[in-house]
Design a protein around this motif. Sequence first.
Motif, PDB file in Angstrom:
ATOM      1  N   GLU A 185       0.835  -1.204   0.000  1.00 57.12           N
ATOM      2  CA  GLU A 185       0.000   0.000   0.000  1.00 57.12           C
ATOM      3  C   GLU A 185       0.866   1.249   0.000  1.00 57.12           C
ATOM      4  O   GLU A 185       0.532   2.258  -0.626  1.00 57.12           O
ATOM      5  N   LYS A 186       1.992   1.168   0.679  1.00 64.33           N
ATOM      6  CA  LYS A 186       2.895   2.309   0.770  1.00 64.33           C
ATOM      7  C   LYS A 186       3.828   2.411  -0.435  1.00 64.33           C
ATOM      8  O   LYS A 186       4.120   3.519  -0.914  1.00 64.33           O
ATOM      9  N   MET A 187       4.293   1.263  -0.940  1.00 64.08           N
ATOM     10  CA  MET A 187       5.356   1.258  -1.947  1.00 64.08           C
ATOM     11  C   MET A 187       4.871   1.167  -3.393  1.00 64.08           C
ATOM     12  O   MET A 187       5.506   1.730  -4.292  1.00 64.08           O
ATOM     13  N   ASP A 188       3.790   0.439  -3.631  1.00 68.15           N
ATOM     14  CA  ASP A 188       3.340   0.192  -5.006  1.00 68.15           C
ATOM     15  C   ASP A 188       2.561   1.400  -5.517  1.00 68.15           C
ATOM     16  O   ASP A 188       1.336   1.449  -5.493  1.00 68.15           O
ATOM     17  N   ARG A 189       3.281   2.375  -6.031  1.00 66.58           N
ATOM     18  CA  ARG A 189       2.699   3.661  -6.393  1.00 66.58           C
ATOM     19  C   ARG A 189       1.679   3.571  -7.531  1.00 66.58           C
ATOM     20  O   ARG A 189       0.681   4.282  -7.548  1.00 66.58           O
ATOM     21  N   ASN A 190       1.936   2.713  -8.506  1.00 64.09           N
ATOM     22  CA  ASN A 190       1.022   2.631  -9.656  1.00 64.09           C
ATOM     23  C   ASN A 190       0.068   1.440  -9.578  1.00 64.09           C
ATOM     24  O   ASN A 190      -0.636   1.134 -10.541  1.00 64.09           O
ATOM     25  N   SER A 228       9.744   5.722  -1.944  1.00 64.06           N
ATOM     26  CA  SER A 228       8.893   5.536  -0.768  1.00 64.06           C
ATOM     27  C   SER A 228       9.708   5.526   0.515  1.00 64.06           C
ATOM     28  O   SER A 228       9.312   6.121   1.520  1.00 64.06           O
ATOM     29  N   CYS A 229      10.852   4.847   0.496  1.00 62.97           N
ATOM     30  CA  CYS A 229      11.699   4.784   1.695  1.00 62.97           C
ATOM     31  C   CYS A 229      12.237   6.158   2.063  1.00 62.97           C
ATOM     32  O   CYS A 229      12.313   6.516   3.241  1.00 62.97           O
ATOM     33  N   GLN A 230      12.619   6.936   1.057  1.00 58.31           N
ATOM     34  CA  GLN A 230      13.168   8.259   1.321  1.00 58.31           C
ATOM     35  C   GLN A 230      12.129   9.204   1.913  1.00 58.31           C
ATOM     36  O   GLN A 230      12.487  10.190   2.570  1.00 58.31           O
ATOM     37  N   LYS A 231      10.861   8.897   1.701  1.00 58.54           N
ATOM     38  CA  LYS A 231       9.792   9.720   2.261  1.00 58.54           C
ATOM     39  C   LYS A 231       9.331   9.214   3.636  1.00 58.54           C
ATOM     40  O   LYS A 231       8.485   9.855   4.270  1.00 58.54           O
ATOM     41  N   ASP A 232       9.877   8.075   4.062  1.00 60.55           N
ATOM     42  CA  ASP A 232       9.493   7.481   5.340  1.00 60.55           C
ATOM     43  C   ASP A 232      10.497   7.894   6.418  1.00 60.55           C
ATOM     44  O   ASP A 232      11.654   7.474   6.392  1.00 60.55           O
ATOM     45  N   GLU A 233      10.061   8.704   7.358  1.00 57.13           N
ATOM     46  CA  GLU A 233      10.965   9.248   8.380  1.00 57.13           C
ATOM     47  C   GLU A 233      11.584   8.154   9.237  1.00 57.13           C
ATOM     48  O   GLU A 233      12.766   8.214   9.590  1.00 57.13           O
TER      49      GLU A 233
END
Length: 225
Positions: free
Chosen positions: A189-194, A207-212
Amino acid sequence: MSQCRKRCKRQITKVARYFYRFLTGTLTPDSVEDDFELSTVCHRPEGLDKLQETTKFTKKELKVLYRGFKNECPSGVVNEENFKTIYSQFFPQGDSSTYAHFLFEAFDTNKNGSISFEDFVFGLSIILRGTITDRLNWAFNLYDLNKDGCITKEEMTDIMKSIYDMMGKYTYPNIQEDAPRDHVESFFEKMDRNNDGVVTIDEFIESCQKDENIMQSMQLFDNVI
């Protein structure tokens, strides 16, 4: 066992524990010890200068890592079965064999069925000293079990099951049977953007870079050794 060998073994054990906590997401600020001291060793491995050039470790750090590696792997290389045996010592409460297999595959970059000190230290250099992108690429390669450039739900489910098996029922006595599947659904849900059912390297890194939390976990490794 000499004091030198005992100190070196403690160092390699600490590295293994930090490495595990990073890959399983259980590393916290409290896990980082201030007294991660380096031992003095007398043996100088062959190719030390070259290893220093191709990794981000100093000569002193490489000597410590080499001594610890040789203590566990006197022949200078470790095959998968021995790797599983060594790794299982850190998780006696569970079955770490499957996760150790995945980890072995990630370190065995030459795919020759063994991990040399060079293989080990190259991987460790990325994990402990690489850029955020380097570390994320390494993690993606670990999760991409068939190395086709994307992570499927099946692959991530295998990874998550192996982690729960490794931690053991005594660590998570009330864990629900469908917990690994729920974790995978949350991951996608978090990683599969398309929403195409797979996670690509670009989706994973973005996705990882946006996860604090993930970023904080990786930054904890900057001064581990």
